[in-house]
Every structure is written in structure tokens, then in C-alpha cells.
Design a protein around this motif. Structure first.
Motif, mmCIF file in Angstrom:
data_model
loop_
_atom_site.group_PDB
_atom_site.id
_atom_site.type_symbol
_atom_site.label_atom_id
_atom_site.label_comp_id
_atom_site.label_asym_id
_atom_site.label_seq_id
_atom_site.Cartn_x
_atom_site.Cartn_y
_atom_site.Cartn_z
ATOM 1 N N ALA D 79 36.093 38.871 20.074
ATOM 2 C CA ALA D 79 37.094 39.709 21.082
ATOM 3 C C ALA D 79 38.066 38.748 21.735
ATOM 4 N N VAL D 80 39.218 39.201 22.080
ATOM 5 C CA VAL D 80 40.097 38.129 22.908
ATOM 6 C C VAL D 80 40.499 39.214 23.994
ATOM 7 N N LEU D 81 40.410 38.605 25.205
ATOM 8 C CA LEU D 81 40.800 39.466 26.120
ATOM 9 C C LEU D 81 42.244 39.327 26.913
ATOM 10 N N CYS D 82 43.114 40.224 26.930
ATOM 11 C CA CYS D 82 44.451 39.899 27.107
ATOM 12 C C CYS D 82 45.149 41.064 27.971
ATOM 13 N N VAL D 106 41.090 43.053 23.565
ATOM 14 C CA VAL D 106 40.707 43.724 24.542
ATOM 15 C C VAL D 106 41.740 43.887 25.489
ATOM 16 N N THR D 107 42.567 44.896 25.778
ATOM 17 C CA THR D 107 43.500 44.880 26.560
ATOM 18 C C THR D 107 43.272 45.507 28.215
ATOM 19 N N LEU D 108 43.787 44.486 29.004
ATOM 20 C CA LEU D 108 43.427 44.911 30.401
ATOM 21 C C LEU D 108 44.773 44.978 31.454
ATOM 22 N N ALA D 109 44.706 45.923 32.361
ATOM 23 C CA ALA D 109 45.814 46.024 32.981
ATOM 24 C C ALA D 109 46.593 45.090 33.707
ATOM 25 N N GLY D 110 46.053 44.131 34.401
ATOM 26 C CA GLY D 110 46.524 43.161 35.132
ATOM 27 C C GLY D 110 47.470 43.416 36.210
ATOM 28 N N ARG D 111 48.209 42.582 36.844
ATOM 29 C CA ARG D 111 49.143 42.800 38.093
ATOM 30 C C ARG D 111 50.253 41.972 37.875
ATOM 31 N N ASN D 112 51.499 42.464 37.921
ATOM 32 C CA ASN D 112 52.775 41.560 37.817
ATOM 33 C C ASN D 112 52.645 40.721 36.746
ATOM 34 N N GLY D 113 52.152 41.272 35.551
ATOM 35 C CA GLY D 113 52.008 40.699 34.170
ATOM 36 C C GLY D 113 50.993 39.735 33.965
ATOM 37 N N LYS D 114 50.007 39.510 35.037
ATOM 38 C CA LYS D 114 48.899 38.457 35.005
ATOM 39 C C LYS D 114 47.537 38.944 35.161
ATOM 40 N N LEU D 115 46.644 38.367 34.718
ATOM 41 C CA LEU D 115 45.249 38.551 34.580
ATOM 42 C C LEU D 115 44.728 37.735 35.737
ATOM 43 N N PRO D 117 40.553 36.481 37.235
ATOM 44 C CA PRO D 117 39.099 36.557 36.850
ATOM 45 C C PRO D 117 38.525 37.840 36.992
ATOM 46 N N VAL D 118 38.930 38.528 38.167
ATOM 47 C CA VAL D 118 38.478 39.746 38.314
ATOM 48 C C VAL D 118 38.537 40.670 37.226
ATOM 49 N N ASP D 119 39.562 40.902 36.704
ATOM 50 C CA ASP D 119 39.869 41.526 35.704
ATOM 51 C C ASP D 119 39.169 41.334 34.421
ATOM 52 N N ILE D 120 39.025 40.128 34.017
ATOM 53 C CA ILE D 120 38.029 39.445 33.158
ATOM 54 C C ILE D 120 36.487 39.956 33.260
ATOM 55 N N LYS D 121 36.210 39.726 34.476
ATOM 56 C CA LYS D 121 34.802 39.943 34.792
ATOM 57 C C LYS D 121 34.183 41.366 34.474
ATOM 58 N N SER D 122 35.441 42.150 35.057
ATOM 59 C CA SER D 122 35.057 43.521 34.985
ATOM 60 C C SER D 122 35.018 44.210 33.551
#
Lengths: 345, 345, 345, 345
Positions: D79-82, D106-115, D117-122
Motif C-alpha cells: 500500500a502507498v500512503l498519499c 491509501v488516501t489521506l486528507a492532509g492540510r494545504n496539500g501536504k501530509l 507524520p501525524v496523518d501517516i501514523k493515524s
């Protein structure tokens, strides 16, 4: 009248012992997806039988065993050298190519259903190793017993194993009828597999008398790599795996896999002898439970007319047909006598 | 002490009737690869039960059923809309993506394990149909009963079915526990499937009491397209398919699939009631055979300490854990009482 | 001393007209991903040249053209019949198998680099249509001009086209050197393509003098099906596609693609004549811009010693080597004279 | 009137220096398929620019760069986290899934287009490593500059890099607009790539002013593994690769890739300032050459009415539309002024 069914050994059912073992195993609860107790002890059992450390993965079909094994061994840019009439080449609808993401099967003619180092060497001359324009030879795959009813000797396998490893290739064995081969060879399972250089084995039990159980055996655990993931994502990780495992365990018990295969082989010998007496020409030595025989079309027609079932192995030619007749532990001896009688009539 | 096993319904064995049917079927010879008599009559049997013309393909696992069904329905550039906790999304290791050559699962939150047209509509707004830069929505996949133990009503399915077809999408149902859902709904199988717009069904029997047998059911034969080839080249065409078919036939016999599922549901109700009395909070309505319950960590520890087996459905949080406990036709009523007693202690 | 480079026609650069056209096209803004004006008018231009309605998709390599075309035509369970030395079989590292999700290449011997209906018919005899155990023949792929420098006549193609369609197969042409073939045949492009039964064409411009531009041409728009999606998700939809399109447009302008190919062919003729005078044996008729010639190893060594570059087409045998020398529109005539002089020395 | 084209930077042509370099390179002969002199020296050039040993592979599109890079890094069960709006997730039609044989994004929301470590960890909390039922997290992919015009600082990348490696994940950077990011950061290329933990980089030149040239850069040569074979069998090994290589070489010459990107960034700043003055709300900081701005629908209509081209980045809502406007080295300053004037009118 019930058909005289010689289409394949997989037209027959399962050993009574299989059915009993499955029934016994059905009581109580067990963890699913292979984390049960039977599967847990299966590896030890196979290790004992094969006298070697190994990894075992039960699957439901021979095609799954072959394609998952080879796709684990061989990258998408790899090539597998095999006989032109091998099951993986002509009877699995491109399963190896599909599950491996495009690996190429390089098909070679062979002799009596068998490949030799000379065949492989000659094929390898067409490949440049390391050149990205060409699929890269990565494995040899042989079938034991062969699709033509013959059997590789341990010496023949060893020669291929040595050649394979000297050429940086893995050796895979499609052992859908390994039991029949071993019953003929009367050697230890190890002698015809890892001791002769086989790296990965598709171990067959279904044709020998299971309800449906095969196993992929890696003699070098490192070769198993991501097999478990491939098994899962191709839908081959069964939830009630214990039922596959108990079939495999029963198959191995008391060397019954060999004795039942011996029975099937003996029936094939009897069939071959009778057909030869009826004037048929045996196309290949009958060393397992398949009889490849050239029959006059008149006899073919008569047999079928009387309800005999078997496959044309090649299209009819010159008034004769190359037919394949397969026996099983469960083939009634009476059916064989009837078929021979029909052929002689 | 034997474990109190609530991990899943697939930890249990098979119905005695399954074992008998398989044993009976094992006698005699039958053509292989699905050309046998039992498989031949299976389609008629399913048609009768579902009151519709259809195509049926027996396979060994639910993952195979789902991934083969969806890869037949959806091109490699397609997208499947499903719930974020659905089995295809989180428990099949990318099987759909693999067998479909890269189709994308678009995961949505849903409510009580269920999707609604509103969820789908909102997701579709992010896709431009016909634009090559984007995977193209091609199917909706729902699970019945859901992974959270709830059940879609025929009305809810119909709403999704209508929306799907209006949006040029196919509707797939993962029916690994369809029997449990129908036992709850007390409606005709047709009402909760094709009459409500389901195009393709992964019909589950393994969790309900088979040794290992699922079926892909196409309510529109045209949708089956190249399924048979996909089944073969992924290694899912079993040679002794009659043993899968006879399990499916037995499953449907005398509506036993429903009555046994009803038994499992009843046990789940009892379990839920008892746990609620012990102070646990039910996370979702218990409509099938899965109980999703928020337990204090102290109780979780005590239960496990005494040999109870069940899964954390989410990581523990704030002193509580969302646990999933699943019942089966074969769960001893005594086990449920013991578990409740432990929870209350 | 600069090398006498006869390795391939793709060792040469681009026509001055290409470079100019690209430079002109670089000014201003255009929509990306093929929605630009040049790409928009490309289909009309090809239709005019080929006198037929068609669909055109520019791509960057011949391998992409072939593999995307064939994976669109042929399902994963399909088989493509081609010559054993064809580019798709031996020089594309399994690209067809990869992009088609496992389709099988069935390689046939042919004669002078060409297949005939007899070859195909004989291969088809090994396949049972509709039987899931076997990959299903779905297309024939031929190369024009062939890898051995020969050219199919319109009559030969028509025979294959008719046979293909009678056998429910599509006919694909790898036209990496179609221009050279047409320059030899002096026929209309239509006569050697769709009028002769070609369904899909990999149209080559790179070897003929583009910087890098090929096109997949579907003569029946229905055959293009999901090609655009396949192009995108394999990374072959270029953002500044207008630069590929303008190369293709320039290629076709004023029939220059034919006249430049004619020049290359003429140089090949001259080279072949000279080598023959030097005692070399031409292995195949020189009908395009490739010369396949059997050279004594002494001459091979001498040529290479003096800086000549060309490929051994087969491993050396019996003191001779089958060498391939390829000419281009940009091969200096002087280089050919030098090479001949070296061969004669 | 010529359109005011702000659709993307890839609507513009190539630098004059590119065209000249390609023209110069077109003379003479060179070995094909990347064995030419320019490609040979390209790796050294990139090493110099990035101050690190590395492997470079030129390809034609960003989608090819991303999908080939990730499919080399990540197995089919990976899986690729992006970010949920990343190019690989929403603009490449499943290319990663396709070329990787089913890896999951695996798509994550991010903030201002950026991920972060907190996003990834979650996200990782939902995955059990080593459990075959789940796709296995294998890489993080970030875009630099982001799809929303923002730029990761070296510190932000380092945090992700450290987290990735601590979690046994690879870090991939989609650097389609890396030059714009570096022009903003004013740091060494190394500082925002391998020194910050980037393992593999999709290096973009097309958007910055090439005709069509990207490169996959592996900072650890071991990671490149079978990339060359993947490139070939996906049709991405160009025969006249020197033309791609010379574009990349020209791009890097005299730090022109940075200075031209700086120019584009400056134009974006000007555009953003003007639109803000016209009352528009900037949705994200303008740190590269993309302006994400919330415009009243009245203004959107007026701009388009006057020939301005730009994309809606989200569907219109509440009378406003999130629009994306992109500048390029070649965007006429006059166009910006006209657009601002139209917005203010």
C-alpha cells in the motif's frame, strides 16, 4: 450402463479415509485461514516425509499451485522453460502468465514428455541474460509423472537440477501425479525432489484421491518470499483450511498415497497390456497411471459407442488416433477388462 | 477447557448433512471441471430459489467470489464504490485490484455498516465520466449482512439499485452471510437481491456451514461475460467441482440455509442481550449473527483470561474496546451462557 | 574515425523538417493530453492518407504501440499468433503479456520472416475454441516490413486477412517499418493495410526519421474500445502530445515518409549488392532497409575491427555469421561504400 | 483573441535551448535504447546536481515516472500512503495500481496539500503488519510542489522521511514541479530530497519547459532493482532515448531549471496578488506556480467569457468556485495583467 470412464483420475471421488478424516475434523472449532492445529502440524509432517526443512501451503487446485509457485519464483520479466505439452503451457489458460504479471512460457519439444539439459541449453542460447529487451530465463518447470505417463528418474531430475542451478535457474516440479511417479520409482520422495535439485514442488493429492487438495512445497523457505500474500490476494487462502490440511495429512498417512498410486499404476499396466494385445501401439512407456496409445479409428469408434470415455490426445491422423486413458485407485478392475474386451472384439 | 470461540462463524465445521452429501457424491465417476451432473443441475436449483434466470459459478473462497465477480463487471480503469470497512476493502489484501488489473476501490464511510444513495452520490461528484485521467465508477459493492452485523432492508437495497442503474453502475452484493440477512428479513431471496437491483451476488455457504463453497451468481447471464476464463486462469476452476456443487445444493435443501442462519442469529440475539445486561453498549443493531459491542477493558481482559476468543474491531480507546463476537449454527448455547456469566461476574 | 553504424535505423536522428515543425509548434499555448489542435486534425490526415475512417493514438515507442494495440484487441485469456522471431515475441520483454494481463504469444516459424494462412491453420489445430482450459486465439500479428527485411505483398496480407476473419481473429500489423514496405510495394497505404484485412496498425515514424513518435491506428473505430484508458494508465498519454502529433503530421507531409524510406531501401540494395559481390550470401530477399547476410567470420571480424557496427542475428556457426545491417534515410552513402570496400578487401 | 491560458504549465511549449539541443543532438548516429553517449553522462550530471550517487531513468510522462517508480518500490500486496488529492490518486487513472499489479493507494486528507507524520501514523493504525489479509504499507508518496501550489519545507520532508524509515516505509516524491519548489525554498536540491529522506524521485522537466522528458531518480541504486525491465515491458524504453536525455541535460544546465521556475513562481505571485486585490480569497499559500483561489461565480463567468482558461478545482458551491490557475516560464506577463483587469472590472 455406467460409463467406462478413463478421462482422467480426477473423475473419481475421494478415499473413504479422506471422508472420515474430514468428518472427524468437522467437529469443534478451529481458527480459520490456516491458523488451525492441523495446518500447524502439516509442515512437520511434510518435513518428515520429505526429510527436509520446508514450507507448505495448501491450495485447492493444481493450476493455483503451479501458477502461484511460479509467480513467486519468477518476476514478470522472467521466462519459464517447460515442455510444449505441459499442463502449465496448454491446460491452464495462461494462469502462470496472469498471476506472474506477464512472465513468458518458453515451450520446448522434449522426448517422451520429458525435458533434458540439452533441450534447455539449446533454448537458453536464444536469450541474452541481463538484456532488458528479452524476458529473462528464471525457472525450469517439469511434470512428474509427465502428461504422457512417463516418469523422470532421479538421475534425469538431478541432471536438470544441476543444469538449472549452474544456469541460475530455479527448478519447479508439477507433481500433480508425484505419487504415481514415486510408486513407479520406488525411491524416497526426497530422492526425486530436493535431493535431485527440485526447489519448489506442486504436490498433488486431488488426482490421487482427495476431495480437492494440493500443496505448494518450498524446499528452501527463502524461496517462499511473498507466497502467503499472493495466495491471499488471488483468493486462495481458504477460511476453513483445516479441511484441506486434513486431506493432505490423510493422503500421507501410512504411505497410503504411494500404495494407492501403485494400485492405479498397476491398473494402467494391465490396461496397456490388454490394448497392446488388441493390436494397439503404445506411444510412450507406461510408467504411471496414464496410457498413451495409438488406436485404429475403428476401435476408437467402437469403444466410444459402447460408452467408453477417454480423450483424443492429438487429432486423428491416417486412420489412427493417439488416445489417452487414465486409471485411478478407484477404477473398477472390471472396467479395464471390459474395455480390453471391447478393443479386441 | 475448550475455548469459547466467537472469532468468526468460519471457525466452525460443516453440517452433518454436508458431510453425508459429500460422502454419497464421492462414489462413482463424474466428469471433472464442472461438467458433472451435480453442477449441471445447480443452476436450475439456484434459479428456483431465486426465482430468476441466472448463471452460477462455484468457487472455494469469498475473496475469490468477490474479486472474480468484480473483475468481470469492472474494467481495469474502473472504480468500485464500497464502504471503508468492507471485506473487499480491508480484508482481501487487494484481491479486487489484483484480479481486475488495477481497478480502484473508492471507500466511503456509511452508517451502521451500510451505504446509501446519498453516500454514493457524494462520491460520484468527484469523478468525471469519460475523462481518461480518472478511474471510472463502474460498480457499487455492498455487504449483506454487513461486516457490523446489520442488515440492508429490501427497500434500502432497492434505493441503491435504482441509483446504481440510473448512474450506469452495476450493483454487487457480497453475500458471505446472505442467509443470516434473509433469516432476519424473512423475505424471499429474490426480494433482497435481483428484485432490489442486485446484478451480481457473491453467495456464501462456508460461513453458514459448508466445508468450503461459495458461488458467484449473475442475475443477468450477459454480465457473466468471460467469467469462466477468469475463474480458470486464476486457478479457481476445481477439477472435482461436484464436491463444491453438492455442498451448495445441500445448503439450499429444505431452506436449511435459512433455518440454520436463523439459529445463529438467535444465538447472537441472546448473546447481545446478555452482554447488554452486563452493562455493555451495543455499537450497532444486532440483525444477523455478529455482535459489535463496546466492552470495558476490564471485562475484555477477564473474558480472554478465561479462554474467550473474539476480535477487537477497533483499537482500545478510553478504557473500552469495540469487540466483535460472531455466532454460528454450531455455537454451543452453553458457550454463550458461560460468556455472559463471565461478563457479568 | 566515426563508426560505420548499421545497427538499426533508430541510431539516426530526425529529419530537419521534423525539428523545424517541432520548433514552430513550440510557440504559443495548446491544450494538453491530446486536446490540442494538431492532434485534433491528425485523425483527418491519417484518414486521408489511408482512405478510410479510423482512430489514431500517438505514442512514444513501438513496444507501447504493439502492446497497447494487442491488449485492447485481445483479452487476458487470449492468444496472439505471431512469427517466432517477431519483435513482440523476442524484443519487447513480454510487454504484450504484461499489458494484456497474461495473453499468450503463440510463436510460429514462418518463411522469410513471413507467416501464411497455412502456418496459422496448423497452429489453430492445437486450440479448442471456447474451452476454458486453453488460451483462446484472438489475433494474428505480422510485421511489415518484416524483421528479416522482406515485405508482405498485398496479396499475402489479404490471404492472412481473409483467413483471420474467417477464423474470428483480428489482424494486427506491426508497421514499425511500414514506410519501407510501401516504398518497395509502390502501392497505396490502404492496399497493404485495411483493404488487405488489417484491423489495427502500429504505425511507425521513429525508425523513419522522427524524434520519437508512433501511432496506433484502428481502422474500425469500434475496435479502439478502451484504448484511451489503457494509454493513460500505462503512462502513455503525453501531456505535450502536440509534439508527437506534429512529428506524425510532418512524416506524412508530401509523401516524404515514402520517399525517405525509398532512399533507405535504395541504400540497402546497394549495400546488399556490394556484399554479394564480396562473396556474401544474402539470407533473405532485400526488400526494405535491412540486409540479412551470411558473412564469413573472417570478414565479420575485419569489418568490426575497422569500426563497423551491426548485429549478429544468430550465433556464429560453421565459420559464418548471419548478420543484420540496417540502412536509414541518413546513412551516408560513403559509409556503404567503405563497408563494401572493407568486405571485399 | 488568443486565450488567456492558465490551465496548466504543460500547455506551453519548450525552451528555445531545448529545441536547439535536440536539433544539435539529431546529427550523427548514436546507439539506441539508452546506450548513447548523452544518456551515459546523464547519471553523472544528476549526481553532481544532487550531490549523491544515484540511478537515473528518463521516461516520457510523469504518470510513467510515478507508476514505474512506485511499482518498483512496492509489491502487489503493498500500500502507498498519499494525499487524497494527489496526482497518483486522482489524475492517473489507476496507473500505480495497474503497473504494480494491484497495490493499493491509501488516501489521506492532509492540510494545504501536504501530509505530515501525524496523518501517516493515524493511517498506519488501521494496518496490521505481516497479516496477509491486509495490503501492507510500503511507501509514502508526496508531491513537491503540491497539487495546491504549496511547498514542503526541508524540515517537513525530513520529518516524513524519518517517520517513513522508522516505520519501514520508502519515501517517494512526485517532483513534477520540483524546480518550482526549489526556486521557492532556495535550498540545494539535495536538501529537499535525499538529505531529507526521499528515496525515489519522479523528476519533472516537461512542465518546466521540456518537450516531454521526466526522470526516475533512485538515490539508493539498490532500490532500482528491476526498474529497467519494468520500463522496457511497459513500453517506456525509447529507442532514440538521447532526445529525452538531452532535454534533461539542457534542463539542468546553468541552473536554468531553477531560474525559469523562479520566473513562473514570480508570475504566480503577481497573479495571486492581483486576484486578491480583486476580492478573491486565496485558498492556499502561493508558494510555487499554481494559484488556488476562491472566486465569486460572477467573476468566473466573466473571465471565461473573455477567453480565460483555467480549471474548477472543486465543483461550485455557495456562489463561489475554487479555481486553479497555473503559470509557466512562458506565460506572457501581459496575460496576467489582462486577467487581473478582467477580475477587477
Amino acid at each position: 450402463m455406467a460409463a467406462l470412464n478413463f478421462l482422467s483420475d480426477n473423475v473419481r471421488g475421494a478415499w473413504p479415509e479422506m471422508l472420515e478424516a474430514v468428518t472427524v475434523e468437522s467437529a469443534g472449532a478451529q481458527r480459520s485461514y490456516g491458523e488451525d492445529e492441523i495446518t500447524a502440524r502439516l509442515e512437520a509432517r511434510f518435513s518428515e516425509v520429505f526429510e527436509h526443512e520446508l514450507r507448505v501451503f495448501p491450495v485447492i487446485t493444481g493450476t493455483a499451485a503451479n501458477a502461484l509457485a511460479l509467480s513467486t519464483l519468477v518476476p514478470g520479466h522472467g521466462a519459464v522453460l517447460c515442455r510444449d505439452g505441459s499442463h502449465i503451457a496448454v491446460d491452464e489458460c495462461g494462469a502462470v502468465e496472469f498471476l506472474s504479471q506477464g512472465a513468458k512460457l518458453v515451450t520446448l519439444a522434449g522426448r517422451n514428455g520429458k525435458l533434458s539439459p540439452v533441450d534447455i541449453k539449446s533454448a537458453l542460447a536464444h536469450f541474452q541474460r541481463g538484456v532488458v529487451h528479452q524476458s529473462q530465463p528464471a525457472a525450469i518447470s517439469i511434470t512428474q509423472a509427465t502428461e504422457l505417463g512417463t516418469v523422470y528418474t532421479p538421475g534425469e531430475i538431478s541432471a536438470l537440477g544441476k543444469f538449472a542451478h549452474d544456469s541460475d535457474l530455479k527448478l519447479h516440479m508439477d507433481g500433480a501425479r508425484l505419487a504415481n511417479a514415486l510408486a513407479y520409482l520406488k525411491c524416497a520422495p526426497a530422492d526425486a525432489t530436493w535431493r535431485a535439485g527440485v526447489d519448489v514442488l506442486s504436490f498433488g493429492a486431488t488426482k490421487g484421491g482427495a476431495l480437492g487438495a494440493e500443496a505448494v512445497v518450498f524446499f528452501d523457505p527463502d524461496d517462499a518470499r511473498d507466497f502467503a500474500f499472493r495466495q491471499k490476494r488471488s483468493g486462495h487462502l481458504t477460511s476453513k483450511m483445516r479441511f484441506l490440511s486434513v486431506q493432505l495429512e490423510t493422503f500421507l498417512q501410512d504411505e497410503r498415497w504411494i500404495s494407492r498410486a501403485h494400485l492405479a499404476n498397476t491398473l494402467a499396466q494391465k490396461l496397456a497390456k490388454g490394448l497392446a494385445e488388441a493390436g494397439a501401439e503404445l506411444a510412450h512407456p507406461v510408467e504411471s497411471n496414464a496410457v498413451l496409445v495409438r488406436l485404429p479409428d475403428l476401435i476408437v469408434a467402437r469403444l466410444r459407442n459402447e460408452g467408453a470415455l477417454f480423450y483424443d490426445w492429438e487429432p486423428p491422423r491416417d486412420g489412427h488416433t493417439l488416445a489417452r486413458l487414465v486409471t485411478s485407485f478407484a477404477t473398477p478392475e472390471d472396467d479395464i477388462e471390459k474395455l480390453i474386451a471391447l478393443a479386441k472384439r
